[in-house]
Design a protein around this motif. Structure first.
Motif, mmCIF file in Angstrom:
data_model
loop_
_atom_site.group_PDB
_atom_site.id
_atom_site.type_symbol
_atom_site.label_atom_id
_atom_site.label_comp_id
_atom_site.label_asym_id
_atom_site.label_seq_id
_atom_site.Cartn_x
_atom_site.Cartn_y
_atom_site.Cartn_z
ATOM 1 N N THR A 134 62.989 5.047 -56.651
ATOM 2 C CA THR A 134 62.221 3.869 -56.236
ATOM 3 C C THR A 134 62.747 2.624 -56.954
ATOM 4 O OG1 THR A 134 60.279 5.254 -55.947
ATOM 5 C CG2 THR A 134 59.910 2.876 -56.104
ATOM 6 N N PRO A 135 63.041 1.539 -56.224
ATOM 7 C CA PRO A 135 63.540 0.324 -56.877
ATOM 8 C C PRO A 135 62.567 -0.204 -57.921
ATOM 9 C CG PRO A 135 63.842 0.191 -54.491
ATOM 10 C CD PRO A 135 62.989 1.400 -54.753
ATOM 11 N N VAL A 136 63.103 -0.584 -59.071
ATOM 12 C CA VAL A 136 62.337 -1.212 -60.140
ATOM 13 C C VAL A 136 63.027 -2.526 -60.464
ATOM 14 C CG1 VAL A 136 61.628 -1.048 -62.555
ATOM 15 C CG2 VAL A 136 61.519 0.985 -61.092
ATOM 16 N N GLU A 137 62.306 -3.632 -60.359
ATOM 17 C CA GLU A 137 62.920 -4.946 -60.534
ATOM 18 C C GLU A 137 63.574 -5.055 -61.912
ATOM 19 O OE1 GLU A 137 61.819 -9.716 -60.210
ATOM 20 O OE2 GLU A 137 60.283 -8.196 -59.830
ATOM 21 N N GLY A 138 64.834 -5.442 -61.914
ATOM 22 C CA GLY A 138 65.557 -5.619 -63.161
ATOM 23 C C GLY A 138 66.235 -4.376 -63.677
ATOM 24 N N ALA A 139 66.080 -3.245 -62.961
ATOM 25 C CA ALA A 139 66.653 -1.968 -63.414
ATOM 26 C C ALA A 139 67.554 -1.385 -62.331
ATOM 27 C CB ALA A 139 65.551 -0.974 -63.748
ATOM 28 N N GLN A 140 68.390 -0.451 -62.733
ATOM 29 C CA GLN A 140 69.202 0.323 -61.790
ATOM 30 C C GLN A 140 68.432 1.585 -61.425
ATOM 31 O OE1 GLN A 140 72.928 1.734 -63.384
ATOM 32 N NE2 GLN A 140 73.294 3.101 -61.645
ATOM 33 N N ALA A 141 68.042 1.704 -60.174
ATOM 34 C CA ALA A 141 67.299 2.882 -59.741
ATOM 35 C C ALA A 141 68.253 4.058 -59.551
ATOM 36 C CB ALA A 141 66.552 2.595 -58.441
ATOM 37 N N VAL A 142 67.835 5.233 -59.993
ATOM 38 C CA VAL A 142 68.672 6.421 -59.865
ATOM 39 C C VAL A 142 67.766 7.612 -59.544
ATOM 40 C CG1 VAL A 142 68.578 6.885 -62.356
ATOM 41 C CG2 VAL A 142 70.431 7.856 -60.996
ATOM 42 N N ARG A 143 68.240 8.469 -58.653
ATOM 43 C CA ARG A 143 67.453 9.650 -58.285
ATOM 44 C C ARG A 143 67.547 10.687 -59.392
ATOM 45 N NH1 ARG A 143 67.936 14.471 -55.331
ATOM 46 N NH2 ARG A 143 65.893 15.099 -54.535
ATOM 47 N N PHE A 144 66.401 11.265 -59.735
ATOM 48 C CA PHE A 144 66.358 12.287 -60.778
ATOM 49 C C PHE A 144 65.234 13.248 -60.476
ATOM 50 C CE2 PHE A 144 64.699 14.148 -64.634
ATOM 51 C CZ PHE A 144 65.846 14.568 -65.292
ATOM 52 N N ASP A 145 65.532 14.539 -60.547
ATOM 53 C CA ASP A 145 64.519 15.570 -60.361
ATOM 54 C C ASP A 145 64.785 16.659 -61.389
ATOM 55 O OD1 ASP A 145 62.929 17.776 -59.476
ATOM 56 O OD2 ASP A 145 62.918 16.946 -57.450
ATOM 57 N N TRP A 146 63.785 16.969 -62.208
ATOM 58 C CA TRP A 146 63.959 18.017 -63.220
ATOM 59 C C TRP A 146 64.424 19.326 -62.595
ATOM 60 C CZ3 TRP A 146 64.521 16.950 -68.028
ATOM 61 C CH2 TRP A 146 63.803 15.942 -68.660
ATOM 62 N N ASP A 147 63.960 19.594 -61.381
ATOM 63 C CA ASP A 147 64.267 20.877 -60.743
ATOM 64 C C ASP A 147 65.557 20.851 -59.924
ATOM 65 O OD1 ASP A 147 61.964 22.169 -61.761
ATOM 66 O OD2 ASP A 147 60.744 21.184 -60.220
ATOM 67 N N GLU A 148 66.286 19.733 -59.964
ATOM 68 C CA GLU A 148 67.556 19.633 -59.250
ATOM 69 C C GLU A 148 68.640 19.164 -60.228
ATOM 70 O OE1 GLU A 148 67.604 17.578 -55.486
ATOM 71 O OE2 GLU A 148 65.476 18.019 -55.159
ATOM 72 N N PRO A 149 69.264 20.104 -60.956
ATOM 73 C CA PRO A 149 70.288 19.722 -61.936
ATOM 74 C C PRO A 149 71.435 18.896 -61.350
ATOM 75 C CG PRO A 149 69.620 21.994 -62.279
ATOM 76 C CD PRO A 149 68.952 21.552 -61.007
ATOM 77 N N ALA A 150 71.632 18.966 -60.044
ATOM 78 C CA ALA A 150 72.677 18.150 -59.417
ATOM 79 C C ALA A 150 72.396 16.651 -59.557
ATOM 80 C CB ALA A 150 72.813 18.520 -57.942
#
Length: 279
Positions: free
Chosen positions: A39-55
């Protein structure tokens, strides 16, 4: 220690994560805002992360030198995924880790206590935040907020036990200091508000501020466990009900000076929180 580079904030749209991200950005630090939906966060670089998806882990840790860790929600064994991630993060260049735990869980204890115990062996710079119960538990879609709205009641098995409720704003302010100050805390930090309150006190304050009658309904351990088990796995429900039983036995009847010591300002009161947030 050099000026902080980039902080990976896991759970960057959550209760503490979004406040930590905002605090870091306000001070001019670079942030990678990690979450399942990037999810976009103003002023930050958004990155996908899921504990259950090591990829998803590689991209998250790439270029980060410190990390704010929010455990997977609802997991009774977060170490199973968190420890492999932390080894990967260290290998990728992360050198400071700040973990969100709980005042109810000591190092080596259940759930995230296992991660707490391992952290000093993984990173030279670290901190474990052990906040008491969140004031935010009485807002939004949290169970206490729902029962207040629907039934005019707070339901617990904590009896007359007292809790040093803390505002997530204060937790985040401590997290920002732990992540960016030249010297890492290298310890665990118990975080509380300025006073302890029973749930009877909580109900009375909400009643006084909102003008709507709210009561504290005293449940047994078994009643609360079964209530939780209708929504979440029994093992986790039993652990949560056990935390209420510990409150009844006095485990949370304490305050700390951590917020004032690390941020330079006192923590907010529950009454002020209700005046700002609860309608």
């Amino acid at each position: 220690m050099n000026t902080p580079g980039t902080t990976l904030v896991i759970g960057a749209t959550g209760t503490t994560g979004r406040r930590v991200s905002a605090g870091l950005i306000a001070e001019g630090h670079r942030v990678k805002a990690a979450g399942r939906n990037a999810t976009p966060v103003e002023g930050a670089q958004a990155v996908r992360f899921d504990w259950d998806e090591p990829a998803t882990w590689d991209e998250a840790v790439d270029g980060a030198d410190r990390v704010y860790l929010v455990p997977p929600i609802g997991s009774s064994d977060p170490a199973a995924v968190m420890l492999p991630f932390l080894h990967q993060a260290r290998a990728a260049g992360v050198h400071r880790a700040v973990l969100l735990s709980s005042s109810a869980i000591p190092a080596g204890g259940p759930a995230v206590g296992q991660v707490h115990q391992a952290l000093p062996g993984l990173f030279e710079e670290w901190a474990v935040l052990r906040p008491s119960w969140f004031m935010q538990n009485f807002t939004g879609s949290a169970p206490h907020a729902r029962s207040i709205r629907e039934d005019g009641a707070v339901l617990t098995a904590s009896g007359e036990g007292r809790v040093g409720f803390i505002d997530a704003e204060d937790i985040a302010a401590v997290a920002v200091r732990a992540l960016t100050d030249e010297q890492a805390p290298n310890t665990d930090l118990v975080l509380t508000g300025p006073q302890t309150l029973s749930y009877d006190d909580v109900a009375a304050i909400v009643t006084e501020v909102t003008g709507r009658p709210v009561v504290h309904r005293h449940l047994t351990f078994e009643q609360l466990r079964d209530r939780w088990a209708a929504e979440i796995p029994l093992e986790f429900a039993t652990m949560l009900a056990g935390m209420d039983r510990a409150i009844a036995e006095g485990a949370e009847d304490r305050t700390s000076d951590t917020v004032l010591r690390l941020t330079g300002r006192p923590p907010g009161t529950f009454r002020a929180f209700v005046e700002r947030n609860v309608s």
